[in-house]
Write a protein that holds these residues in place. Sequence first.
Motif, short mmCIF file in Angstrom:
data_model
loop_
_atom_site.label_atom_id
_atom_site.label_comp_id
_atom_site.label_asym_id
_atom_site.label_seq_id
_atom_site.Cartn_x
_atom_site.Cartn_y
_atom_site.Cartn_z
N ARG A 1 -0.52 4.99 3.82
CA ARG A 1 -0.42 4.73 2.39
C ARG A 1 0.39 5.81 1.69
O ARG A 1 1.05 5.56 0.68
CB ARG A 1 -1.83 4.64 1.78
N ASN B 1 -10.25 2.81 4.49
CA ASN B 1 -9.42 3.98 4.23
C ASN B 1 -9.84 5.14 5.11
O ASN B 1 -11.03 5.46 5.20
CB ASN B 1 -9.54 4.38 2.76
N ILE C 1 0.82 -1.21 0.00
CA ILE C 1 0.00 0.00 0.00
C ILE C 1 0.86 1.26 0.00
O ILE C 1 0.40 2.33 -0.39
CB ILE C 1 -0.95 0.05 1.22
N SER D 1 -4.58 3.17 5.20
CA SER D 1 -5.32 2.08 4.57
C SER D 1 -5.17 0.79 5.35
O SER D 1 -4.26 0.64 6.17
CB SER D 1 -4.84 1.89 3.13
#
Length: 314
Positions: free
Chosen positions: A213, A177, A18, A188
């Motif tokens: 992220r 998220n 991510i 995330s």
Amino acid sequence: MVERIFCAQLSEERQVPIHGLAPLARIWVLVEYTGAWERSAVLFNDLPEPAQRWLAEVALSYETRQSMAVFIRRGPRSSGPLRCFVAITRPERQALYAFQLASYEELPQLPLTELEQGVPDYDSYLSAEPLYLVCTHGKHDQCCAKFGMPIYREAARLASEQVWQCSHIGGDQFAANLVCLPHGIYYSRVKVPEVAAILEADRQGKLYLEKCRGRVVYPQPVQAAEHYLRQRTGHQELEAFVLLKARQEGAYHQVLFRSRMDGTLHSLRLVEQNHPLAAVEGCRCNLSGKLLRQEYCLLEHRIYVPQASQAVVG
């Protein structure tokens, strides 16, 4: 019988990275809207036509302006003014403006250019409090509702008026998220026990690195480089480093940061890699655009210490 799974579960099981995959964004328009959120909510809704057209223009100008148009809500709306926020997430300036509108017809009057430039005439609308968005947009992707709602409820329990559900903000396969504004931090695969630590880190001007992220103030290769740099140095303060330069040569990226603490220069070299992923029978979600493993791999980290004659290879 084939077990039905969600794309966020599939992504996590496959350990799809991510880090470095948040969208680049410069300005956000967040509009309270409790009508039905269709799959493309900010494009298809029951706003008055001038407001709908204006909001669509904001959303569709992403490529040239890096603008994000997002619906927000907490539940059924009571009577009273509409809430609207404009967040600025530029490398040199992050700010959050809060507005109360009598009706949606006032939306096109928001002075986005002036807000982006930080014109002092609008300083009275600046908010000293952060804003936390959790994507719960189930019509766009079921993962967002399934995994986002528990995160929203926990964040709302901890931070109340600062927390909103939001429409699609990208990365459904990485649900849940959570976005922190105005710092512009995407988190995330957030789990309920991590919410308190994420909110506290944001209040302290720090990153919760494991689930970060990326920061939308930077392009994705720079986000990835920052992740590796903080992972290696242990410095999580948002202001610990300043970006000096970033350049690309094909799939390779060179990123240079300077430490604000001691002036040390950190040069990181990364390569972008993309690998196709096989579709899985029984996934509940639309997998369009999700069957690709994108990641930025660190090749080299050089450290240049002030007054030192040689670089140290990390």
